[in-house]
Motif scaffolding. Sequence first.
Motif, PDB file in Angstrom:
ATOM      1  N   ASP A 186       0.894  -1.217  -0.069  1.00  0.00           N
ATOM      2  CA  ASP A 186      -0.011  -0.065   0.003  1.00  0.00           C
ATOM      3  C   ASP A 186       0.841   1.369  -0.285  1.00  0.00           C
ATOM      4  O   ASP A 186       1.590   1.278   0.791  1.00  0.00           O
ATOM      5  CB  ASP A 186      -0.873  -0.099   1.167  1.00  0.00           C
ATOM      6  N   GLU A 187       0.615   2.187  -0.910  1.00  0.00           N
ATOM      7  CA  GLU A 187       1.600   3.281  -1.186  1.00  0.00           C
ATOM      8  C   GLU A 187       0.581   4.519  -0.824  1.00  0.00           C
ATOM      9  O   GLU A 187      -0.571   4.417  -1.269  1.00  0.00           O
ATOM     10  CB  GLU A 187       1.996   3.609  -2.629  1.00  0.00           C
ATOM     11  N   VAL A 188       0.853   5.358   0.280  1.00  0.00           N
ATOM     12  CA  VAL A 188       0.292   6.462   0.481  1.00  0.00           C
ATOM     13  C   VAL A 188       1.016   7.671   0.034  1.00  0.00           C
ATOM     14  O   VAL A 188       1.966   7.853  -0.143  1.00  0.00           O
ATOM     15  CB  VAL A 188       0.024   6.587   2.089  1.00  0.00           C
ATOM     16  N   ALA A 189       0.090   8.782  -0.143  1.00  0.00           N
ATOM     17  CA  ALA A 189       0.770   9.900  -0.792  1.00  0.00           C
ATOM     18  C   ALA A 189       1.928  10.727   0.162  1.00  0.00           C
ATOM     19  O   ALA A 189       1.430  10.841   1.574  1.00  0.00           O
ATOM     20  CB  ALA A 189      -0.376  11.128  -1.034  1.00  0.00           C
ATOM     21  N   ALA A 190       2.913  11.179  -0.351  1.00  0.00           N
ATOM     22  CA  ALA A 190       3.967  11.990   0.350  1.00  0.00           C
ATOM     23  C   ALA A 190       3.188  13.323   0.615  1.00  0.00           C
ATOM     24  O   ALA A 190       2.965  14.005  -0.354  1.00  0.00           O
ATOM     25  CB  ALA A 190       5.198  11.945  -0.295  1.00  0.00           C
ATOM     26  N   GLU A 191       3.598  13.884   1.613  1.00  0.00           N
ATOM     27  CA  GLU A 191       3.251  15.474   2.041  1.00  0.00           C
ATOM     28  C   GLU A 191       4.653  16.155   1.854  1.00  0.00           C
ATOM     29  O   GLU A 191       5.656  15.855   2.050  1.00  0.00           O
ATOM     30  CB  GLU A 191       3.113  15.591   3.706  1.00  0.00           C
ATOM     31  N   PRO A 192       4.301  17.358   0.911  1.00  0.00           N
ATOM     32  CA  PRO A 192       5.543  18.322   0.852  1.00  0.00           C
ATOM     33  C   PRO A 192       6.479  18.590   2.282  1.00  0.00           C
ATOM     34  O   PRO A 192       5.694  19.134   3.097  1.00  0.00           O
ATOM     35  CB  PRO A 192       4.842  19.417   0.090  1.00  0.00           C
ATOM     36  N   LEU A 193       7.623  18.616   2.130  1.00  0.00           N
ATOM     37  CA  LEU A 193       8.307  18.710   3.256  1.00  0.00           C
ATOM     38  C   LEU A 193       8.299  20.109   3.760  1.00  0.00           C
ATOM     39  O   LEU A 193       8.635  20.456   4.854  1.00  0.00           O
ATOM     40  CB  LEU A 193       9.848  18.318   2.933  1.00  0.00           C
ATOM     41  N   GLN A 194       7.985  21.117   2.705  1.00  0.00           N
ATOM     42  CA  GLN A 194       7.842  22.444   2.876  1.00  0.00           C
ATOM     43  C   GLN A 194       6.825  22.896   4.129  1.00  0.00           C
ATOM     44  O   GLN A 194       6.661  23.856   4.608  1.00  0.00           O
ATOM     45  CB  GLN A 194       7.460  23.407   1.729  1.00  0.00           C
TER      46      GLN A 194
END
Length: 183
Positions: A53-61
């Motif tokens: 299961d892949e989940v969306a990454a959140e922008p590090l900013q």
Amino acid sequence: MDHLREGRAVGKNRGTAPLRLQIVCVGAVRAPHADAAAEYERRIADRVAFRVDEVAAEPLQHGDDQVHRREGARIEERIVDGAWIVALSPGGRAPRSSEDLSRWLVARLEVPRPTAFLIGGAAGLPPDLMERADERLSLGPLTLPHQLARVVLAEQLYRALAIAAGQPYHHCPRTVRSVRSSV
């Protein structure tokens, strides 16, 4: 790789057996790692009921707190109910060898509870998920990009299953006896 993003099982065992292994990871694996990840994940799924299961990454900013909160919630939603949770962490237990990992995996597979491996994104796993984990596993002392960690984990899980089955993929002396045919 779309079938993996949706958390569907892959390989020969899809839909025919209860889920045994799961990888929940932040972000989709991309070139140059995508082909290797797909190959080892297919090999695992040919031996046991398995899914990614892949989940969306959140922008590090957005900052570590927000990244951890949002990615953590996404990861949490995907963990299969009742799973033994293994968080990948540099501070976790590092298997001494592939044979050691194979013995550990065989013991996990003998319990009817599925095992879920969690791989964080660029900011790592959220502290609350690390605390919730039943166990922490380290792939070694080096820092790995999360996409590469996924490939290394998949290859080592496949290697552990091959050792347990007495297959020739692993070329060191066999120290782990074959396990039940259900593995």
